[in-house]
Scaffold this motif. Structure first.
Motif, short mmCIF file in Angstrom:
data_model
loop_
_atom_site.label_atom_id
_atom_site.label_comp_id
_atom_site.label_asym_id
_atom_site.label_seq_id
_atom_site.Cartn_x
_atom_site.Cartn_y
_atom_site.Cartn_z
N LEU A 172 4.00 6.75 -2.56
CA LEU A 172 4.28 5.33 -2.69
C LEU A 172 5.74 5.10 -2.31
N SER A 173 6.00 4.08 -1.51
CA SER A 173 7.37 3.85 -1.05
C SER A 173 7.58 2.35 -0.81
N ASN A 174 8.66 2.05 -0.08
CA ASN A 174 9.00 0.67 0.24
C ASN A 174 9.50 0.61 1.67
N SER A 175 9.16 -0.44 2.38
CA SER A 175 9.52 -0.56 3.79
C SER A 175 11.03 -0.59 4.01
N ARG A 176 11.81 -0.91 2.97
CA ARG A 176 13.28 -0.88 3.11
C ARG A 176 13.76 0.55 3.33
N SER A 177 13.02 1.53 2.85
CA SER A 177 13.36 2.93 3.07
C SER A 177 12.80 3.35 4.43
N ALA A 178 13.28 2.69 5.48
CA ALA A 178 12.71 2.87 6.82
C ALA A 178 12.82 4.31 7.32
N ALA A 179 13.97 4.95 7.07
CA ALA A 179 14.14 6.33 7.55
C ALA A 179 13.15 7.27 6.88
N ALA A 180 12.93 7.07 5.59
CA ALA A 180 11.98 7.92 4.86
C ALA A 180 10.56 7.68 5.36
N VAL A 181 10.19 6.42 5.53
CA VAL A 181 8.84 6.11 6.01
C VAL A 181 8.61 6.70 7.39
N HIS A 182 9.63 6.63 8.24
CA HIS A 182 9.52 7.22 9.58
C HIS A 182 9.30 8.73 9.49
N LEU A 183 10.00 9.39 8.58
CA LEU A 183 9.83 10.83 8.40
C LEU A 183 8.42 11.15 7.91
N TYR A 184 7.91 10.36 6.98
CA TYR A 184 6.55 10.58 6.50
C TYR A 184 5.55 10.46 7.65
N GLU A 185 5.72 9.44 8.48
CA GLU A 185 4.83 9.23 9.62
C GLU A 185 4.94 10.40 10.60
N LYS A 186 6.16 10.86 10.83
CA LYS A 186 6.39 11.95 11.77
C LYS A 186 5.65 13.21 11.36
N LEU A 187 5.59 13.47 10.06
CA LEU A 187 4.96 14.70 9.58
C LEU A 187 3.47 14.52 9.26
N GLY A 188 2.92 13.35 9.55
CA GLY A 188 1.47 13.20 9.47
C GLY A 188 0.91 12.27 8.42
N PHE A 189 1.75 11.70 7.55
CA PHE A 189 1.24 10.75 6.56
C PHE A 189 0.76 9.48 7.27
N ARG A 190 -0.27 8.86 6.72
CA ARG A 190 -0.83 7.65 7.32
C ARG A 190 -0.89 6.54 6.29
N HIS A 191 -0.58 5.34 6.71
CA HIS A 191 -0.64 4.19 5.81
C HIS A 191 -2.09 4.01 5.35
N ASP A 192 -2.27 3.72 4.07
CA ASP A 192 -3.62 3.70 3.50
C ASP A 192 -3.75 2.57 2.48
N GLU A 193 -4.60 1.60 2.79
CA GLU A 193 -4.78 0.46 1.90
C GLU A 193 -5.46 0.86 0.60
N GLY A 194 -6.33 1.86 0.67
CA GLY A 194 -7.01 2.32 -0.54
C GLY A 194 -6.04 2.90 -1.56
N ILE A 195 -5.06 3.67 -1.08
CA ILE A 195 -4.03 4.22 -1.97
C ILE A 195 -3.20 3.10 -2.57
N MET A 196 -2.91 2.08 -1.76
CA MET A 196 -2.14 0.94 -2.27
C MET A 196 -2.89 0.24 -3.40
N ARG A 197 -4.17 0.02 -3.21
CA ARG A 197 -4.95 -0.66 -4.25
C ARG A 197 -5.05 0.20 -5.52
N GLU A 198 -5.17 1.49 -5.33
CA GLU A 198 -5.39 2.38 -6.47
C GLU A 198 -4.13 2.67 -7.25
N PHE A 199 -3.00 2.82 -6.55
CA PHE A 199 -1.78 3.27 -7.23
C PHE A 199 -0.56 2.37 -7.05
#
Length: 324
Positions: free
Chosen positions: A273-300
């Motif tokens: 779980l993160s925030n779009s203001r942490s752009a550098a961190a989100v970019h790193l997560y994407e780079k290493l294979g994490f994918r945005h997921d609406e189900g995770i957002m709804r659940e947690f």
């Protein structure tokens, strides 16, 4: 005339060389199948063979058995369903619980394949590997085992970085490093304070883990937690690197190690779980294979007021970035 770069840089392009070899061999297998009226592509046989040998399987079970990502299994199964070779039953909303089974046509095509195609392929491959079959296949087994024990990314860790486990002596560092980045960009929420003030009770004693990255000459500069939130399920959280250590790739090193650690634990789910203001961190997560997921957002997602980004990592052999 240009040369063969795959041969000129064999270690760098090993994965591409193996893929090229596979494509050449699969082309011949496809031709054999086409000659007897089969539309099955060689890359589809492993899924069909798994169903043929072990019966109906969920997407999650196929992913685990075949060592492929769930999205890859889902795409392959969908194509086979369009061809009328498998049926997909939606037993649950969860993608992993879709059950895949052979149709009557699928069973017939597999019987034809095993009778008319597979024996020819096996005989041809044995002829190709004459005198080196045992050694060659043993080497492939050894490579797969070695990668499972220590992935490529762990074999070229940035110089001067070292992973350290949690200890009560380092507990204060866990809180200090996270407070720095949270207070610089957001505000500390009750959920933050509860975990940062009681890391052993809230994370370690509940089956989670906390790790640190040490930089030569600077000491501990970063930390990350794996919070166990269910059976085989972990939240990647409280990951931060001190401002003074930015630029040393400590965050990427730490994140790669956490992904490898979760795989070693045999987890079925890793999310964050993160925030779009942490752009550098989100970019790193994407780079290493994490994918945005609406189900995770709804659940947690409601756990933190600042959360507007939720991501899921595909836990499989192919989930991380592949080698060249």
């Amino acid at each position: 005339m240009s040369g063969d770069i795959l041969k000129e840089r064999p270690a760098l392009f090993l994965a591409s060389r193996l893929k090229r070899l596979a494509e050449r061999m699969q082309g011949d297998v496809a031709a054999l199948g086409g000659a007897v009226g089969l539309e099955i592509q060689p890359a589809q046989y492993s899924l069909l063979a798994t169903l043929d040998a072990y019966g109906p399987q969920t997407i999650g079970e196929l992913s685990q058995a075949m060592g492929l990502s769930q999205p890859a299994i889902t795409r392959n199964a969908a194509k086979l369903a369009q061809m009328g070779l498998v049926a997909i039953d939606r037993l649950h909303k969860d993608q992993r619980h879709k059950t895949v089974s052979l149709t009557a046509r699928g069973e017939a095509d597999m019987a034809c394949s095993k009778a008319l195609v597979w024996p020819q392929v096996e005989a041809a491959v044995r002829d190709l590997l004459a005198g080196m079959e045992t050694q060659f296949l043993a080497q492939i087994d050894a490579i797969e085992t070695a990668l499972a024990q220590k992935p490529l990314h762990q074999r070229f860790a940035p110089a001067g970085l070292r992973l350290l486990p949690f200890s009560d002596e380092r507990a204060a560092l866990f809180g200090a490093i996270n407070r720095e980045w949270i207070e610089a960009m957001y505000r500390l929420e009750p959920a933050d304070l509860d975990v940062l003030d009681h890391p052993r009770a809230r994370i370690i004693e509940k089956g989670g883990e906390i790790w640190f990255v040490e930089a030569q000459g600077l000491g501990v500069v970063g930390t990350c937690a794996l919070l166990k939130t269910g059976e085989g399920q972990y939240e990647l959280g409280k990951m931060g690197v001190l401002e003074a250590a930015r630029g040393r790739k400590a965050g990427e090193f730490l994140l790669r190690e956490m992904i490898a650690r979760v795989r070693a634990l045999g987890a079925r789910r890793l999310y964050l779980l993160s925030n779009s203001r942490s752009a550098a961190a989100v970019h790193l997560y994407e780079k290493l294979g994490f994918r945005h997921d609406e189900g995770i957002m709804r659940e947690f997602g409601a756990r933190y007021e600042r959360c507007n980004v939720a991501m899921l990592f595909p836990l499989s052999a192919n989930g991380a970035k592949a080698a060249a």
